[in-house]
Design a protein around this motif. Structure first.
Motif, PDB file in Angstrom:
ATOM      1  N   GLY A   1      28.699 -10.314  77.127  1.00  0.00           N
ATOM      2  CA  GLY A   1      27.186  -9.495  77.164  1.00  0.00           C
ATOM      3  C   GLY A   1      26.637  -9.206  78.413  1.00  0.00           C
ATOM      4  O   GLY A   1      26.432  -8.158  78.752  1.00  0.00           O
TER       5      GLY A   1
ATOM      6  N   TYR B   1      28.295   1.222  71.964  1.00  0.00           N
ATOM      7  CA  TYR B   1      27.548  -0.054  71.696  1.00  0.00           C
ATOM      8  C   TYR B   1      28.219  -0.561  70.261  1.00  0.00           C
ATOM      9  O   TYR B   1      28.647  -1.658  70.181  1.00  0.00           O
ATOM     10  CB  TYR B   1      26.252   0.117  71.379  1.00  0.00           C
ATOM     11  CG  TYR B   1      25.401  -0.177  72.724  1.00  0.00           C
ATOM     12  CD1 TYR B   1      25.046  -1.092  73.225  1.00  0.00           C
ATOM     13  CD2 TYR B   1      24.886   1.338  73.250  1.00  0.00           C
ATOM     14  CE1 TYR B   1      24.313  -1.005  74.651  1.00  0.00           C
ATOM     15  CE2 TYR B   1      24.058   1.130  74.563  1.00  0.00           C
ATOM     16  CZ  TYR B   1      24.015  -0.035  75.107  1.00  0.00           C
ATOM     17  OH  TYR B   1      23.319   0.112  76.237  1.00  0.00           O
TER      18      TYR B   1
ATOM     19  N   ALA C   1      30.582  -4.182  70.162  1.00  0.00           N
ATOM     20  CA  ALA C   1      30.287  -4.999  69.240  1.00  0.00           C
ATOM     21  C   ALA C   1      31.431  -5.959  68.748  1.00  0.00           C
ATOM     22  O   ALA C   1      31.409  -6.616  68.153  1.00  0.00           O
ATOM     23  CB  ALA C   1      29.430  -4.761  68.166  1.00  0.00           C
TER      24      ALA C   1
ATOM     25  N   CYS D   1      24.130 -12.533  67.074  1.00  0.00           N
ATOM     26  CA  CYS D   1      23.423 -11.392  67.416  1.00  0.00           C
ATOM     27  C   CYS D   1      22.776 -11.431  68.748  1.00  0.00           C
ATOM     28  O   CYS D   1      23.026 -10.556  69.587  1.00  0.00           O
ATOM     29  CB  CYS D   1      22.515 -11.047  66.340  1.00  0.00           C
ATOM     30  SG  CYS D   1      21.894  -9.212  66.353  1.00  0.00           S
TER      31      CYS D   1
ATOM     32  N   TRP E   1      23.472  -9.295  72.332  1.00  0.00           N
ATOM     33  CA  TRP E   1      22.927  -8.233  72.489  1.00  0.00           C
ATOM     34  C   TRP E   1      21.656  -8.550  73.385  1.00  0.00           C
ATOM     35  O   TRP E   1      20.875  -7.538  73.697  1.00  0.00           O
ATOM     36  CB  TRP E   1      22.488  -7.648  71.415  1.00  0.00           C
ATOM     37  CG  TRP E   1      23.642  -6.825  70.488  1.00  0.00           C
ATOM     38  CD1 TRP E   1      23.951  -7.156  69.287  1.00  0.00           C
ATOM     39  CD2 TRP E   1      24.290  -5.788  71.142  1.00  0.00           C
ATOM     40  NE1 TRP E   1      24.940  -6.226  68.723  1.00  0.00           N
ATOM     41  CE2 TRP E   1      25.373  -5.545  69.964  1.00  0.00           C
ATOM     42  CE3 TRP E   1      24.635  -5.270  72.008  1.00  0.00           C
ATOM     43  CZ2 TRP E   1      26.485  -4.728  70.257  1.00  0.00           C
ATOM     44  CZ3 TRP E   1      25.704  -4.395  72.538  1.00  0.00           C
ATOM     45  CH2 TRP E   1      26.334  -4.075  71.519  1.00  0.00           C
TER      46      TRP E   1
ATOM     47  N   PRO F   1      22.063  -7.191  77.104  1.00  0.00           N
ATOM     48  CA  PRO F   1      22.151  -5.749  77.097  1.00  0.00           C
ATOM     49  C   PRO F   1      20.696  -4.979  76.666  1.00  0.00           C
ATOM     50  O   PRO F   1      20.382  -4.018  77.495  1.00  0.00           O
ATOM     51  CB  PRO F   1      23.182  -5.249  75.906  1.00  0.00           C
ATOM     52  CG  PRO F   1      24.110  -6.528  76.053  1.00  0.00           C
ATOM     53  CD  PRO F   1      23.314  -7.551  76.244  1.00  0.00           C
ATOM     54  N   PHE F   2      19.997  -5.828  76.035  1.00  0.00           N
ATOM     55  CA  PHE F   2      18.885  -5.488  75.552  1.00  0.00           C
ATOM     56  C   PHE F   2      17.675  -5.369  76.790  1.00  0.00           C
ATOM     57  O   PHE F   2      17.212  -4.344  77.043  1.00  0.00           O
ATOM     58  CB  PHE F   2      18.071  -6.346  74.655  1.00  0.00           C
ATOM     59  CG  PHE F   2      16.631  -5.944  74.189  1.00  0.00           C
ATOM     60  CD1 PHE F   2      15.968  -5.087  73.541  1.00  0.00           C
ATOM     61  CD2 PHE F   2      15.777  -7.205  74.588  1.00  0.00           C
ATOM     62  CE1 PHE F   2      14.748  -4.777  73.290  1.00  0.00           C
ATOM     63  CE2 PHE F   2      14.384  -7.073  74.548  1.00  0.00           C
ATOM     64  CZ  PHE F   2      13.718  -5.841  73.804  1.00  0.00           C
TER      65      PHE F   2
ATOM     66  N   PRO G   1      26.578  -8.804  64.897  1.00  0.00           N
ATOM     67  CA  PRO G   1      26.447  -7.875  66.099  1.00  0.00           C
ATOM     68  C   PRO G   1      26.849  -6.641  65.914  1.00  0.00           C
ATOM     69  O   PRO G   1      26.433  -5.570  66.549  1.00  0.00           O
ATOM     70  CB  PRO G   1      27.436  -8.817  66.935  1.00  0.00           C
ATOM     71  CG  PRO G   1      27.575 -10.044  66.185  1.00  0.00           C
ATOM     72  CD  PRO G   1      27.401 -10.029  64.637  1.00  0.00           C
TER      73      PRO G   1
ATOM     74  N   GLY H   1      24.710  -3.129  66.736  1.00  0.00           N
ATOM     75  CA  GLY H   1      25.105  -2.183  67.595  1.00  0.00           C
ATOM     76  C   GLY H   1      25.026  -0.913  67.103  1.00  0.00           C
ATOM     77  O   GLY H   1      24.809   0.195  67.663  1.00  0.00           O
TER      78      GLY H   1
ATOM     79  N   ARG I   1      21.409   0.186  66.803  1.00  0.00           N
ATOM     80  CA  ARG I   1      21.217   0.429  68.434  1.00  0.00           C
ATOM     81  C   ARG I   1      21.524   1.933  68.601  1.00  0.00           C
ATOM     82  O   ARG I   1      20.676   2.865  69.105  1.00  0.00           O
ATOM     83  CB  ARG I   1      21.569  -0.578  69.269  1.00  0.00           C
ATOM     84  CG  ARG I   1      21.825   0.075  70.951  1.00  0.00           C
ATOM     85  CD  ARG I   1      20.206   0.275  71.394  1.00  0.00           C
ATOM     86  NE  ARG I   1      20.509   0.777  72.550  1.00  0.00           N
ATOM     87  CZ  ARG I   1      20.611   2.431  72.842  1.00  0.00           C
ATOM     88  NH1 ARG I   1      21.005   3.118  72.195  1.00  0.00           N
ATOM     89  NH2 ARG I   1      20.537   2.790  74.113  1.00  0.00           N
TER      90      ARG I   1
ATOM     91  N   PHE J   1      16.572  -1.697  70.208  1.00  0.00           N
ATOM     92  CA  PHE J   1      17.176  -2.824  69.329  1.00  0.00           C
ATOM     93  C   PHE J   1      16.037  -3.400  68.634  1.00  0.00           C
ATOM     94  O   PHE J   1      16.369  -4.332  67.854  1.00  0.00           O
ATOM     95  CB  PHE J   1      17.641  -4.111  70.423  1.00  0.00           C
ATOM     96  CG  PHE J   1      18.944  -3.466  70.662  1.00  0.00           C
ATOM     97  CD1 PHE J   1      19.869  -4.029  70.112  1.00  0.00           C
ATOM     98  CD2 PHE J   1      19.093  -3.330  72.149  1.00  0.00           C
ATOM     99  CE1 PHE J   1      21.199  -3.894  70.857  1.00  0.00           C
ATOM    100  CE2 PHE J   1      20.410  -3.340  72.931  1.00  0.00           C
ATOM    101  CZ  PHE J   1      21.410  -3.373  71.990  1.00  0.00           C
TER     102      PHE J   1
END
Length: 412
Positions: free
Chosen positions: A35, A49, A53, A229, A233, A236-237, A353, A357, A360, A366
């Motif tokens: 991540g 994305y 994942a 999850c 993420w 990246p979020f 995940p 993704g 997203r 997200f």
């Protein structure tokens, strides 16, 4: 007291806990380091994305599938060889990432790591149940806390390592953790590494025939979905929110540090009673609060949301496993149930995940993924009420295969 089970256990059995901790440290870095490094990896390998994942989906899915054969392989090869094979697979899968130049080779390393993780996670709960019996909650808590501690180390250190060595070397470094675990595993006394034969009453227990097995698998799967999850993420979020990769990695490291704290404290609290439901509900509500915080005010109190998520997820993971082991007294059958539940559960959790993704990519943010995950945690609050220990004894009772049907087993 966290280590109370070992107070009446021979010292050599305590080394089994130490070994379980070292092995646990190896079971998440191959996923947790991805991540915080995803920005660099996407740039070099051209990952969307959704395809990124897969780096979490693939090992978790293979982990689930391999769970079904883990204990059977241990019976054929022996417990020492099986866990040695698991650690070698994890170490080599991490090491070869130093040379990856295509996303397929990266996915292959993730698959090999998934097999190794599955073999270890199928075997160790059964060994701990065999050695500690009804006092297994604290040893399991320490073992699962080590799993989350390995994730914390990987998430926190991988950005700094990548800055100096590159992302490939940062991923490969996690393979070094396998060396001390492998060495200690090989010097443990043989009698600590052998599972007892299953009792005659439960020798032919068929888990898929029981509704409670499926309930436990769904519970473990949805609970672990929150872990996989968030692990995939959260960093990246926050990078999308304008944070640097290093700061986002530190936030993920802080979250996993909170998981470590909860992984130690929650099993100790739950160990005061066989009824784990009050602690389970509290942990789930903490996760819901953290997820809603990410949706409604991600930048106002990010460390608070990370703390809530970490404390909730960190306690839920070991308690889901402990509740599963509570259902059966026979160590081999309890371990078999735990392996089966984890197998189905990880197949469920592995999708989260990837679905996040895909959401997203489709929605451009997200928030939809966090809300869906919060809804799943509320479902688990309702399911938690079903775990009444007074009803466990008859849930897995089976009539002989050629006998006339007897009274129906209690409702799951």
């Amino acid at each position: 007291m966290i280590l109370s089970p070992s107070s009446t256990t021979p010292p050599k059995a305590r080394w089994l806990i130490v070994t379980a901790i070292l092995v646990g440290l190896n079971l998440r870095p191959s996923m947790a380091a991805i991540g915080p490094l995803l920005g660099d990896m996407r740039g070099d390998l051209g990952l969307s994305y959704g395809s990124a994942a897969l780096l979490t989906l693939l090992p978790v899915t293979i982990l689930g599938l391999a769970m079904f054969v883990g204990l059977a392989l241990a019976r054929r090869l022996g417990e020492r060889r099986t866990l040695s094979l698991a650690l070698v697979a994890i170490g080599l899968a991490s090491a070869v990432r130093l040379f990856v130049d295509h996303r397929l080779s990266l996915l292959l390393s993730a698959a090999v790591a998934g097999v190794g993780i599955a073999l270890a996670q199928a075997l160790l709960p059964a060994l701990l149940k065999a050695r500690f019996g009804a006092r297994v909650a604290s040893p399991i808590g320490l073992y699962v806390t080590a799993i989350m501690g390995g994730a914390a180390l990987a998430a926190s250190l991988s950005p700094a390592l990548a800055q100096h060595l590159g992302w490939r070397a940062a991923l490969a470094c996690s393979g070094l953790l396998a060396i001390p675990a492998l060495l200690l595993w090989h010097v443990l006394p043989r009698d600590l590494l052998q599972l007892p034969a299953a009792s005659a009453a439960t020798a032919n227990l068929r888990y898929p025939r029981h509704r409670r097995s499926w309930l436990l698998a769904l519970y473990f799967g949805l609970g672990t979905a929150s872990y996989t999850c968030v692990l995939a993420w959260l960093a990246p979020f926050y990078v999308e929110q304008g944070w640097s990769a290093q700061r986002a990695g530190l936030l993920l490291g802080f979250l996993t540090a909170m998981e470590v704290v909860s992984g130690l404290v929650a099993p100790a609290l739950a160990n005061r009673s066989r009824d784990r439901r009050p602690v389970l509900v509290g942990l789930l509500l903490a996760i819901v609060g953290g997820l809603l915080g990410l949706v409604l005010a991600p930048l106002q109190a990010p460390w608070l949301w990370a703390a809530l998520l970490g404390l909730g997820i960190g306690g839920l993971f070991p308690l889901s496993l402990i509740v599963c082991l509570d259902h059966l007294d026979d160590p081999r059958q309890a371990g078999g149930l735990a392996a089966w539940v984890q197998g189905v559960g990880y197949l469920i959790a592995g999708l989260s995940p990837w679905l996040a993704g895909v959401l997203r990519d489709a929605l451009g943010q997200f928030a939809g993924a966090w809300l869906a995950l919060a809804g799943a945690m509320l479902v688990l609050v309702v399911l938690s009420l079903r775990f009444d220990p007074a009803r466990y004894a008859g849930l897995f009772r089976e009539a002989p295969r050629h006998a006339a049907p007897g009274p129906a087993a209690p409702r799951a």
